[in-house]
Design an enzyme around this catalytic site. Sequence first.
Site, mmCIF file in Angstrom:
data_model
loop_
_atom_site.group_PDB
_atom_site.id
_atom_site.type_symbol
_atom_site.label_atom_id
_atom_site.label_comp_id
_atom_site.label_asym_id
_atom_site.label_seq_id
_atom_site.Cartn_x
_atom_site.Cartn_y
_atom_site.Cartn_z
ATOM 1 C CB ALA A 120 0.959 -1.291 3.387
ATOM 2 N NE ARG A 122 1.021 3.165 2.304
ATOM 3 C CZ ARG A 122 1.263 2.753 3.533
ATOM 4 N NH1 ARG A 122 0.267 2.222 4.245
ATOM 5 N NH2 ARG A 122 2.464 2.868 4.069
ATOM 6 C CE1 TYR A 123 3.319 2.077 -0.956
ATOM 7 C CE2 TYR A 123 3.387 0.742 1.041
ATOM 8 C CZ TYR A 123 3.604 1.946 0.396
ATOM 9 O OH TYR A 123 4.102 3.019 1.083
ATOM 10 C CB THR A 124 -0.838 -5.739 -2.415
ATOM 11 O OG1 THR A 124 -1.884 -5.500 -1.471
ATOM 12 C CG2 THR A 124 0.471 -5.928 -1.667
#
Length: 905
Positions: A120, A122-124
Amino acid sequence: MTDKSSSNLVPVNIEDEMKVSYLDYAMSVIVSRAIPDVRDGLKPVHRRIIYSMHEAGNHASKPYRKSARIVGDVMGKYHPHGDSAIYDALVRMAQDFSLRLPLVDGQGNFGSMDGDAAAAMRYTESRMAKVSYKLVEDIDKETVSFNPNYDGSEEEPSVLPAMFPNLLVNGSGGIAVGMATNIPPHNLGEVIDACCLYIDNNDIEILDLLEVVKGPDFPTGSMILGISGIRSAYLTGRGSIIMRGRAEIENIGNNRQAIIITEIPYMVNKARLVEKIAEMVKEKRIEGISDLRDESNKNGVRIFIELKKDVVAEVVLNQIYACTQLQTSFGVIMLALKDGLPKVMNLKEVIAAFVSFREVVITNRTIYLLNKARDRAHILLGLTIAVSNIDEIIRIIKASNDSNAAKQELMARQWEALNILPLVKLVDDKAMLNEQGKCNFTEVQAKAILEMRLQRLTAMEKNKLEEDLKNLITEITEYLNILGSRTRLLEILKEELIKVKEEFATPRLTSIEFGEFDQDIEDLIQREEMVVTVTLGGYIKRVPLSSYRAQKRGGKGRSGLSMRDEDITTQVFVGSTHTPMLFFSNIGQVYSLKLYKLPLSNPQGKGRPMVNILPLKANEHITNIMPLPENQDERDNLNIMFATAKGNIRRSDLLDFKKLQSNGKIAIRLDEDDKLIDVKPCKEDEHILLATKAGKALRFPVESLRVIKSRTSDGVRGMKLAKEDSVISMTVLKGISSTKEDRDAYLSVPWEQRLEIAKGEAFNPEELGVSLTAPAIVEMANSEEFILTVTENGFGKRSSAYGYRITDRGGSGIINMDINDKTGLVVGVMPVKMDDELMLITNSGKLIRCKLESVRITGRNTSGVILFKLDDGEKVVSVSLIAETAESEEDSELEEEGLEQSEEV
């Protein structure tokens, strides 16, 4: 409905409205979504992502930022669509297996070649790749036009001032309305070299560009087979390129090999590829694999395929190529937007469009820099005049009430400019000079004078001021040269391209295998002699010839097949793994196949049903297999002779069967009570020998038959048969020109002496007691052929072909073999050579291989000798010849068990 509301309605024809609305929608998709621009190679979403990251300072030298923030900026400012579409585009630009030069430097899970989705947003984290700056460099120098964004609150570039041809380097793909684009990635260095060639010569031919642009360069490596697809794509903008993964064959001991796949074709899902291989193994479409595992890691692709013992790895690899996406095609459609309209372009047109665009960019940049340099020079000229008249300047400033009054006084005063007049002319600043050649300060200059620091009055600062002005004048001169000379502009264009190449070019990843690959995959197959065995039940297999050992006449043989009682061998022949074959069926169809595609087995193996190899219809089975010469030129000069059990024959051109579809082709029309006995290649100067099971034979010239073009013809009568008799063999013999009297005289010479003469031994014609001359005897000895005849009870003989007189077709023939209850019916008749070996197979699957030199040569009207000892109820069902090979020579110690001398009956 009120009158007011109805007055706002405009009646339209629904058909017209549909046309207009659909066209508007189509053009919107084409221009604003799916098709890249030929200039920067980007679609709007990719362009907006790169520009937004540049505006936010998210450069390669800065820390990573959350991908969610980047997506939010793009969506809020420029791309009012779903965040998933923006993030998907961002992810693809970060994948080194999707783009040849990734434009985004990603940190985190950005997907894999197995089709795994990225983490997602928001993580990368992401930032611009270093090469991406070459797409936006000089964008702040008025090089490209800007348009308002969707709500007018921001401006976005209509195109990026790309310094390299990104459309070719990274390729593109998209589906619009009524059209699609699919452009493969290329090597940056090769593309830039092609651009330089075009800059040097705008009339360069596309084929000359192909000298440097070898073909696509896929980020996953792999291979491209042939150049025909590449040439078509570069010449026309459309083509199909065959891609093949890279594989290595390793020996892992114990006569076992393994196939290691290290590179896969572009855009192929690796996990799905492994699944497909496993699926094909399960369906037995790929045979010989014992283990399959994916050992890929961060260091690269590694698919390990372990093979069974004694399996030929090249065959399995070719089966994988044929049945999976390890070999696939890339359909090239070089469609891009040029001047706002979609157009399919060839390689030269794409390069020309990019070079033309870069000319515009460099021109706009030069104009911008020229204006900036002139503005700066304008100020420096004013400061130079002020420093030269500093005392008067100070007096005016001190006498003024405020800065505005001082500025107005400075502007109103005329100043001598004789000492800087050459500089003024170089700068081309006409605003400073009046008609008397004196200078008036402009408002900008007056303001700069008032803001000048006192330190500028020092001698060092004065010199620096003059030096800065001279440097600016040099720059202005260079800018004017660029704008006034297209040659100089193109030199700069080339220099910038070469700098990009030096900084970012990498070696080619994709190799190009030259040649035609429609039927050339057998080049990977080792050349090996194979015994092909066909059974009555429709099973076929190939076994290495070296698996059989030679025996002498009369031996008991060895087990050749392991079959059920109801299945027997019907045909055996020997050929190379590269031998092309034609398969003829009972319904008159013909199919084509190379020998190496047959299932590999062992002498005891059953093989594989031909219905699983060829697309046979219900109730259709193969009745004859014809191996062909490997040389294409040799095949082109051949005819095909058909022979049926009822004695019909037909001569056809082999070229009629050159190109066969996968579903076969009609070969001959057969009556319901007839069957195809044999099909053989033949030449005009050869003879045909038809033989029947009752021991009759008929010889006639091939030239006595005309070539029949119709593939649906059942031919003409070849031999008149007695009741219950049928043709069991057709043999192709050399044509002969000697008379019957000469042949009879020659045959009176003992066969042992004839063989010695054929070997070149000296002889005395007078001692032979014949009327033939020595040259005639030598010629006939060298041309002599021998006919082998074998019966179902294991009897056989060799007879000279000279003993079979030449007649017209349609006759009853002559006696070929004296058959009786002891010999049984004839099962095989064929020409043989002295160094041939004979292979016989019985209905029980027993096989014997013996040298023909041990089979006596007798007259035509004899019963022969015992070749094969048979058990009760055992019958010979198949006869084949094996030419002498290295394998048989090595096996010099032949079995001696059960050898018995047979007597002539």
